[in-house]
Design a protein around this motif. Sequence first.
Motif, PDB file in Angstrom:
ATOM      1  N   TYR A  33       4.395   9.203  -4.646  1.00  0.00           N
ATOM      2  CA  TYR A  33       3.821   8.267  -3.682  1.00  0.00           C
ATOM      3  C   TYR A  33       4.909   7.729  -2.769  1.00  0.00           C
ATOM      4  O   TYR A  33       6.091   7.695  -3.127  1.00  0.00           O
ATOM      5  CB  TYR A  33       3.069   7.129  -4.374  1.00  0.00           C
ATOM      6  N   ARG A  34       4.479   7.335  -1.574  1.00  0.00           N
ATOM      7  CA  ARG A  34       5.372   6.761  -0.579  1.00  0.00           C
ATOM      8  C   ARG A  34       4.731   5.487  -0.016  1.00  0.00           C
ATOM      9  O   ARG A  34       3.504   5.417   0.164  1.00  0.00           O
ATOM     10  CB  ARG A  34       5.609   7.742   0.588  1.00  0.00           C
ATOM     11  N   GLU A  35       5.549   4.524   0.280  1.00  0.00           N
ATOM     12  CA  GLU A  35       5.055   3.267   0.866  1.00  0.00           C
ATOM     13  C   GLU A  35       4.550   3.509   2.284  1.00  0.00           C
ATOM     14  O   GLU A  35       5.175   4.251   3.056  1.00  0.00           O
ATOM     15  CB  GLU A  35       6.173   2.230   0.888  1.00  0.00           C
ATOM     16  N   VAL A  36       3.420   2.889   2.620  1.00  0.00           N
ATOM     17  CA  VAL A  36       2.892   2.938   3.991  1.00  0.00           C
ATOM     18  C   VAL A  36       3.316   1.632   4.652  1.00  0.00           C
ATOM     19  O   VAL A  36       2.731   0.572   4.418  1.00  0.00           O
ATOM     20  CB  VAL A  36       1.355   3.077   4.001  1.00  0.00           C
TER      21      VAL A  36
ATOM     22  N   GLU B 121       0.842  -1.189   0.000  1.00  0.00           N
ATOM     23  CA  GLU B 121       0.000   0.000   0.000  1.00  0.00           C
ATOM     24  C   GLU B 121       0.883   1.246   0.000  1.00  0.00           C
ATOM     25  O   GLU B 121       1.915   1.286   0.690  1.00  0.00           O
ATOM     26  CB  GLU B 121      -0.924   0.034   1.217  1.00  0.00           C
ATOM     27  N   VAL B 122       0.469   2.251  -0.766  1.00  0.00           N
ATOM     28  CA  VAL B 122       1.197   3.514  -0.813  1.00  0.00           C
ATOM     29  C   VAL B 122       0.219   4.661  -0.585  1.00  0.00           C
ATOM     30  O   VAL B 122      -0.997   4.493  -0.670  1.00  0.00           O
ATOM     31  CB  VAL B 122       1.915   3.717  -2.166  1.00  0.00           C
ATOM     32  N   VAL B 123       0.772   5.834  -0.287  1.00  0.00           N
ATOM     33  CA  VAL B 123      -0.031   7.057  -0.207  1.00  0.00           C
ATOM     34  C   VAL B 123       0.436   7.975  -1.329  1.00  0.00           C
ATOM     35  O   VAL B 123       1.640   8.162  -1.549  1.00  0.00           O
ATOM     36  CB  VAL B 123       0.102   7.755   1.160  1.00  0.00           C
ATOM     37  N   CYS B 124      -0.519   8.523  -2.071  1.00  0.00           N
ATOM     38  CA  CYS B 124      -0.211   9.428  -3.175  1.00  0.00           C
ATOM     39  C   CYS B 124      -0.484  10.869  -2.737  1.00  0.00           C
ATOM     40  O   CYS B 124      -1.475  11.145  -2.059  1.00  0.00           O
ATOM     41  CB  CYS B 124      -1.063   9.091  -4.395  1.00  0.00           C
ATOM     42  N   ALA B 125       0.382  11.760  -3.141  1.00  0.00           N
ATOM     43  CA  ALA B 125       0.236  13.174  -2.779  1.00  0.00           C
ATOM     44  C   ALA B 125       0.809  14.031  -3.893  1.00  0.00           C
ATOM     45  O   ALA B 125       1.566  13.556  -4.748  1.00  0.00           O
ATOM     46  CB  ALA B 125       0.954  13.466  -1.459  1.00  0.00           C
TER      47      ALA B 125
ATOM     48  N   GLN C  86      11.202   7.507   2.578  1.00  0.00           N
ATOM     49  CA  GLN C  86      10.610   6.723   1.490  1.00  0.00           C
ATOM     50  C   GLN C  86       9.460   5.852   1.980  1.00  0.00           C
ATOM     51  O   GLN C  86       8.590   5.468   1.221  1.00  0.00           O
ATOM     52  CB  GLN C  86      11.674   5.835   0.831  1.00  0.00           C
ATOM     53  N   SER C  87       9.441   5.544   3.283  1.00  0.00           N
ATOM     54  CA  SER C  87       8.362   4.762   3.883  1.00  0.00           C
ATOM     55  C   SER C  87       7.768   5.577   5.023  1.00  0.00           C
ATOM     56  O   SER C  87       8.499   6.110   5.869  1.00  0.00           O
ATOM     57  CB  SER C  87       8.909   3.425   4.408  1.00  0.00           C
ATOM     58  N   VAL C  88       6.452   5.691   5.060  1.00  0.00           N
ATOM     59  CA  VAL C  88       5.792   6.478   6.105  1.00  0.00           C
ATOM     60  C   VAL C  88       4.846   5.584   6.892  1.00  0.00           C
ATOM     61  O   VAL C  88       4.489   4.479   6.456  1.00  0.00           O
ATOM     62  CB  VAL C  88       5.014   7.662   5.502  1.00  0.00           C
ATOM     63  N   SER C  89       4.409   6.062   8.054  1.00  0.00           N
ATOM     64  CA  SER C  89       3.486   5.291   8.885  1.00  0.00           C
ATOM     65  C   SER C  89       2.076   5.844   8.752  1.00  0.00           C
ATOM     66  O   SER C  89       1.864   6.995   8.348  1.00  0.00           O
ATOM     67  CB  SER C  89       3.916   5.347  10.351  1.00  0.00           C
ATOM     68  N   ALA C  90       1.113   5.019   9.122  1.00  0.00           N
ATOM     69  CA  ALA C  90      -0.280   5.456   9.091  1.00  0.00           C
ATOM     70  C   ALA C  90      -0.494   6.633  10.038  1.00  0.00           C
ATOM     71  O   ALA C  90      -1.282   7.537   9.755  1.00  0.00           O
ATOM     72  CB  ALA C  90      -1.197   4.289   9.466  1.00  0.00           C
ATOM     73  N   ALA C  91       0.235   6.653  11.157  1.00  0.00           N
ATOM     74  CA  ALA C  91       0.099   7.748  12.123  1.00  0.00           C
ATOM     75  C   ALA C  91       0.544   9.070  11.519  1.00  0.00           C
ATOM     76  O   ALA C  91      -0.051  10.126  11.771  1.00  0.00           O
ATOM     77  CB  ALA C  91       0.914   7.432  13.376  1.00  0.00           C
TER      78      ALA C  91
ATOM     79  N   ILE D 239       4.400  15.255   2.311  1.00  0.00           N
ATOM     80  CA  ILE D 239       4.722  13.825   2.271  1.00  0.00           C
ATOM     81  C   ILE D 239       5.962  13.561   1.424  1.00  0.00           C
ATOM     82  O   ILE D 239       6.730  12.632   1.700  1.00  0.00           O
ATOM     83  CB  ILE D 239       3.512  13.023   1.735  1.00  0.00           C
ATOM     84  N   GLU D 240       6.180  14.394   0.421  1.00  0.00           N
ATOM     85  CA  GLU D 240       7.344  14.180  -0.444  1.00  0.00           C
ATOM     86  C   GLU D 240       8.647  14.288   0.339  1.00  0.00           C
ATOM     87  O   GLU D 240       9.655  13.661  -0.008  1.00  0.00           O
ATOM     88  CB  GLU D 240       7.343  15.181  -1.595  1.00  0.00           C
ATOM     89  N   TYR D 241       8.633  15.047   1.415  1.00  0.00           N
ATOM     90  CA  TYR D 241       9.864  15.288   2.162  1.00  0.00           C
ATOM     91  C   TYR D 241      10.014  14.367   3.367  1.00  0.00           C
ATOM     92  O   TYR D 241      10.967  14.510   4.153  1.00  0.00           O
ATOM     93  CB  TYR D 241       9.906  16.756   2.588  1.00  0.00           C
ATOM     94  N   LEU D 242       9.083  13.412   3.508  1.00  0.00           N
ATOM     95  CA  LEU D 242       9.227  12.380   4.525  1.00  0.00           C
ATOM     96  C   LEU D 242      10.106  11.269   3.976  1.00  0.00           C
ATOM     97  O   LEU D 242      10.526  11.289   2.820  1.00  0.00           O
ATOM     98  CB  LEU D 242       7.846  11.836   4.914  1.00  0.00           C
TER      99      LEU D 242
END
Length: 230
Positions: A148-151, A77-81, A92-97, A87-90
Motif C-alpha cells: 500500500y501507498r499513502e494517497v 488514506e492509502v491505496v492497496c495494490a 511512497q506517497s501518490v496522488s489521486a490523479a 503502484i509499488e514502483y511509485l
Amino acid sequence: MHKLRVTYVAGVVPGKWIDRFTERYPQIELSVQRLDEGDPLAALASDDADVVFVRFATGENPRDDTRHVIPLYAETEVVCAAKDHDIEYLDQSVSAAELAEFEHLDLADYPVAVGGVAMAMEVVSSGGFVARMPMSLARLHARKDVIYREVHDGEPTQIGVAWLKDTEKSEMIDEFIGVVRGRSANSSRQGSVRAKQQQGSAKTKRATQTGSGKSGKAKPQGKAKPRKRR
C-alpha cells in the motif's frame, strides 16, 4: 457488578484503553465487540452499546442533539495494490490523479457476507484492481502479496468516540471517556475524583463548623493582692 458495553469499528485498536480502564475500575465489567459492518451509531440508538468508536469523514462530525461525538485522531488514506503492481514502483506517497488510470474496487461491494475487506484484499492481490481505504484497515488485513501507498491528497477519515447524552450510565461513561482522552486516575476532571473532593470538602466544612461552635467558660481571674504599706 456494573457493566459497560463498548463497540468499535474495524481498524481501531482499543486494547490500551480497555486494559487501563479495567485496571483502574475493576468493579465495572467491560463487554467489548468489534463491528466489521454497519453503523456503530445505530448500536447506540438501539441500546446495544453504551460507547462506540466510530469512523467518519473529516469535517463531518456526526454529533447531534442525542449524542456526543469527540474526534480522537485522523486516519491516512492509502491505496492497496498487488505486489509488483505499477503502484509499488511509485513514490511512497501518490496522488489521486496518478491512481485514476487504475481499476478500483469499492469496499461497499464487499460486505461481511462475502468476506468483507479480507476478500477485497484477496481480489486486489490478483493484480487486476486497486482499493483505497484507511491505513488502519490496510494494516489489519495486511498480506504479503499486497502493498500500500499513502494517497497524499486523498480523503482522510476521523476516528471518534460517541455516547448518548441522556443515559443512566453517565458516570461510568465519563470515567471511560476520561481514560480514552488520557486523563490520569487523579485528574479533577474525572467524575469519581470530583465526588471524592466534594465529600472531603463537606467533611472539612462540617468539622470546622463544629469546632467553631464549641463554648468554654472563661477562667476566673485571681483577686489582686493588697499592696503592703511601708
